[in-house]
Write a protein that holds these residues in place. Structure first.
Motif, short mmCIF file in Angstrom:
data_model
loop_
_atom_site.label_atom_id
_atom_site.label_comp_id
_atom_site.label_asym_id
_atom_site.label_seq_id
_atom_site.Cartn_x
_atom_site.Cartn_y
_atom_site.Cartn_z
N ARG A 94 0.84 -1.21 0.00
CA ARG A 94 0.00 0.00 0.00
C ARG A 94 0.87 1.26 0.00
O ARG A 94 0.61 2.21 -0.74
CB ARG A 94 -0.93 0.01 1.22
CG ARG A 94 -2.05 -1.01 1.18
CD ARG A 94 -3.10 -0.70 2.26
NE ARG A 94 -2.51 -0.60 3.59
CZ ARG A 94 -2.35 -1.61 4.44
NH1 ARG A 94 -2.73 -2.83 4.06
NH2 ARG A 94 -1.82 -1.43 5.63
N GLU A 95 1.88 1.26 0.85
CA GLU A 95 2.73 2.45 0.96
C GLU A 95 3.57 2.66 -0.31
O GLU A 95 3.77 3.78 -0.76
CB GLU A 95 3.64 2.33 2.19
CG GLU A 95 2.90 2.36 3.51
CD GLU A 95 2.19 3.68 3.75
OE1 GLU A 95 2.75 4.73 3.38
OE2 GLU A 95 1.07 3.66 4.28
N ALA A 99 -1.68 2.57 -2.84
CA ALA A 99 -2.94 1.87 -3.08
C ALA A 99 -3.83 1.91 -1.84
O ALA A 99 -3.34 1.95 -0.71
CB ALA A 99 -2.67 0.42 -3.47
N GLU A 100 -5.13 1.89 -2.06
CA GLU A 100 -6.07 1.86 -0.93
C GLU A 100 -6.10 0.50 -0.27
O GLU A 100 -6.31 0.40 0.95
CB GLU A 100 -7.47 2.24 -1.42
CG GLU A 100 -7.57 3.68 -1.91
CD GLU A 100 -8.95 4.02 -2.45
OE1 GLU A 100 -9.87 3.16 -2.37
OE2 GLU A 100 -9.13 5.15 -2.95
N TYR A 101 -5.88 -0.55 -1.05
CA TYR A 101 -5.97 -1.91 -0.53
C TYR A 101 -4.96 -2.79 -1.26
O TYR A 101 -4.72 -2.60 -2.46
CB TYR A 101 -7.39 -2.46 -0.73
CG TYR A 101 -7.51 -3.94 -0.49
CD1 TYR A 101 -7.62 -4.46 0.80
CD2 TYR A 101 -7.49 -4.83 -1.56
CE1 TYR A 101 -7.71 -5.83 1.01
CE2 TYR A 101 -7.59 -6.20 -1.35
CZ TYR A 101 -7.69 -6.68 -0.07
OH TYR A 101 -7.76 -8.04 0.14
N HIS A 267 -9.46 0.52 -11.25
CA HIS A 267 -10.22 -0.01 -10.13
C HIS A 267 -9.45 -1.13 -9.44
O HIS A 267 -9.44 -1.24 -8.22
CB HIS A 267 -11.58 -0.55 -10.61
CG HIS A 267 -12.47 0.45 -11.25
ND1 HIS A 267 -12.45 0.70 -12.61
CD2 HIS A 267 -13.41 1.29 -10.73
CE1 HIS A 267 -13.35 1.63 -12.90
NE2 HIS A 267 -13.94 2.01 -11.78
N THR A 288 -9.12 -0.44 -5.24
CA THR A 288 -9.79 0.61 -4.50
C THR A 288 -10.63 -0.03 -3.40
O THR A 288 -10.92 -1.23 -3.42
CB THR A 288 -10.70 1.43 -5.42
OG1 THR A 288 -11.71 0.57 -5.97
CG2 THR A 288 -9.91 2.06 -6.57
N GLU A 289 -11.02 0.77 -2.43
CA GLU A 289 -11.83 0.25 -1.31
C GLU A 289 -13.12 -0.39 -1.82
O GLU A 289 -13.64 -1.34 -1.22
CB GLU A 289 -12.15 1.37 -0.32
CG GLU A 289 -10.97 1.78 0.54
CD GLU A 289 -10.55 0.70 1.52
OE1 GLU A 289 -11.31 -0.27 1.73
OE2 GLU A 289 -9.44 0.82 2.07
N GLU A 290 -13.64 0.10 -2.93
CA GLU A 290 -14.89 -0.42 -3.49
C GLU A 290 -14.78 -1.91 -3.78
O GLU A 290 -15.76 -2.66 -3.61
CB GLU A 290 -15.22 0.34 -4.77
CG GLU A 290 -16.47 -0.14 -5.49
CD GLU A 290 -16.65 0.53 -6.85
OE1 GLU A 290 -17.69 0.27 -7.48
OE2 GLU A 290 -15.75 1.30 -7.27
N ALA A 292 -12.32 -3.95 -2.40
CA ALA A 292 -11.49 -4.61 -1.41
C ALA A 292 -12.15 -5.86 -0.83
O ALA A 292 -11.51 -6.91 -0.71
CB ALA A 292 -11.14 -3.63 -0.29
#
Length: 480
Positions: A94-95, A99-101, A267, A288-290, A292
């Motif tokens: 992520r770092e 990335a969100e996930y 996405h 994305t969190e959507e 995850a």
């Protein structure tokens, strides 16, 4: 550093002694593999050299663990240390990529793509279908309902880059499972330039209306505008999935930024962790969190038990890639690829798209009167390791091919610079110019057999050895 080299040498020497006590032939093959890699010019774009730290991480008792499920929610007891390992791998990913996930469980790039495909299907098709059916669980469906849902899942559309244009088998190639899972079509490149034509991709997407638009490549020597690909996906209501397995190191190393960085635009992003990332053989999914929650069900949806020892090695490799030195390495990979391309062009060799701005070049060997298979084999005789590869509208198909693909990540890891890659181009051209195609038993032209000129292999090996000796592989590692 000397102490670290001594520790590394001791670790591998002792490990090989232990292995030899059970199966000495495996120990000997391992020693020989190191010798072979040290003495050859590795130009396969999908290969690299992992650090001793990464390699040693895989040889631990984490290999013994079953850990199906997700962090903190396993189907086996005693997985608290696996949770730590997987959490660290995901945190570093992520770092590193912003990335969100991140999901570190996939065993390979193909597994990562399968997780991505089925996660998108679950999110875009199964979820809305269940809601419409008034159910929250597939286990509550009747047999008739389940057959209806299976029909919906099995009749979705995927648009990906064609194999001969530089795409990957898993982007909808019919012999691959991706081509069987989906109603698929493919987009190509401009027949004159070999470059992506985004207007044509958009037109194809408007006509086909895919659920998933796949971007990314395995043999396209140029950068991609992922902002434009996202615009195309949004216009037709598609999920944009990017396979960055080949160029993930250039993203991690900040060579690809802005519109050329897929993570802010896609996405779902998939990758391998070897290749330009210099990690262990494995895969990974960013999302994305959507998406995850759907991706997090990769095991047991698609995957078997996570390879905890490999996830640990992924965490080590990703930690290495977060160091400033990795950005220097990634930029050198791209610079070296330009030098390799320029070296070919000034020697009148034809490159698909006329050059490169990533980590690979695609050389059309038909101008030498050879197939890709003949070129690959002749180069291997001379200690130059490449792989044959299709070129756009390839008359020789995917087995014999008309091209070879060459990449710079591995030799850049060894310390090769621009002048040396120019010399590599000279050696490759010398081999190809001195290779003649063979004939079949019937007397016709052969696509496989060849004859390499006398003394050529030895001459190239000697010239290669001078460069390789200046940049030893795993310097300081000596096996007793």
């Amino acid at each position: 550093m000397a102490d670290l080299n001594a520790l590394t040498s001791s670790a591998y020497s002792q490990a090989l002694e232990v292995i030899a006590s059970v199966e000495p032939r495996i120990a000997e093959a391992t020693r020989k593999e190191l010798a072979d890699q040290r003495s050859s010019l590795k130009l396969i774009a999908s290969e690299n050299y992992a650090s001793p730290a990464v390699l040693l991480t895989m040889g631990t008792w984490f290999s013994d663990k079953y850990a199906e499920g997700t962090i903190g929610h396993r189907f086996y007891a005693g997985c608290q240390n696996v949770d730590t390992v997987e959490s660290l791998a995901a945190e570093h990913a992520r770092e590193l990529f912003g990335a969100e996930y991140a999901y570190a469980q996939p065993h390979s790039g193909i597994d990562a793509n399968l997780v991505a495909f089925w996660s998108i299907l679950a999110h875009r098709v199964e979820g809305p279908w269940l809601e419409k059916a008034g159910s929250k669980n597939v286990n509550e469906l009747t047999d008739a309902d389940w057959e209806s849902l299976r029909h919906e899942l099995g009749n979705q559309r995927l648009l990906g880059m064609s194999l001969d244009a530089g795409g990957h088998l898993t982007h909808g190639f019919r012999p691959n499972i991706s081509g069987k899972m989906f109603h698929q079509q493919q987009y190509g490149t401009d027949p004159e330039t070999g470059l992506l034509d985004y207007a044509k991709v958009a037109a194809k997407a408007r006509e086909f209306k895919p659920l998933i638009l796949v971007a990314g490549y395995s043999a396209y020597p140029r950068r991609v505008d992922f902002a434009k690909m996202r615009e195309i996906a949004d216009e037709v209501g598609a999920t944009l999935m990017v396979d960055m397995a080949h160029f993930a190191g250039l993203v991690a190393g900040k060579v690809f930024t802005g519109d050329e960085d897929p993570v802010p635009h896609a996405h779902v992003v998939t990758t391998t962790t070897h290749k330009s990332l210099r990690g262990p053989r494995g895969g990974m999914v960013l999302a994305t969190e959507e998406y995850a929650a759907s991706v997090d069900r990769g095991c047991p949806m698609v995957l078997g038990g996570p390879l905890s020892h490999v996830m640990a090695a992924k965490a080590v490799a990703l930690a290495e890639a977060r160091q400033p030195s990795f950005q220097t390495y990634a930029q050198q990979v791209a610079d070296n690829a330009k030098s390799l391309a320029e070296g070919f062009l000034k020697r009148d060799a034809r490159l698909v798209t006329g050059g490169t701005d990533n980590h690979l070049v695609l050389l059309d060997v038909s101008g030498f009167g050879l197939t890709g298979r003949q070129a690959e084999s002749a180069l291997l005789d001379a200690g130059v390791v490449t792989n044959r590869n299709s070129i756009p509208a390839d008359p020789n198909g995917a087995w014999y091919t008309s091209g070879i693909r060459l990449g710079t990540p591995a030799l850049t890891t060894r310390g090769f610079g621009r002048d040396e890659f120019d010399h590599v181009a000279e050696l490759v051209v010398h081999v190809l110019q001195n290779t003649q195609p063979g004939t079949t038993k019937a007397g016709g032209p052969s696509k496989a057999s060849y004859a390499l000129g006398d003394g050529v292999a030895d001459k190239v090996k000697d010239a290669s050895a001078e460069m390789l000796d200046k940049h030893p592989l795993y310097p300081g590692l000596e096996l007793s």
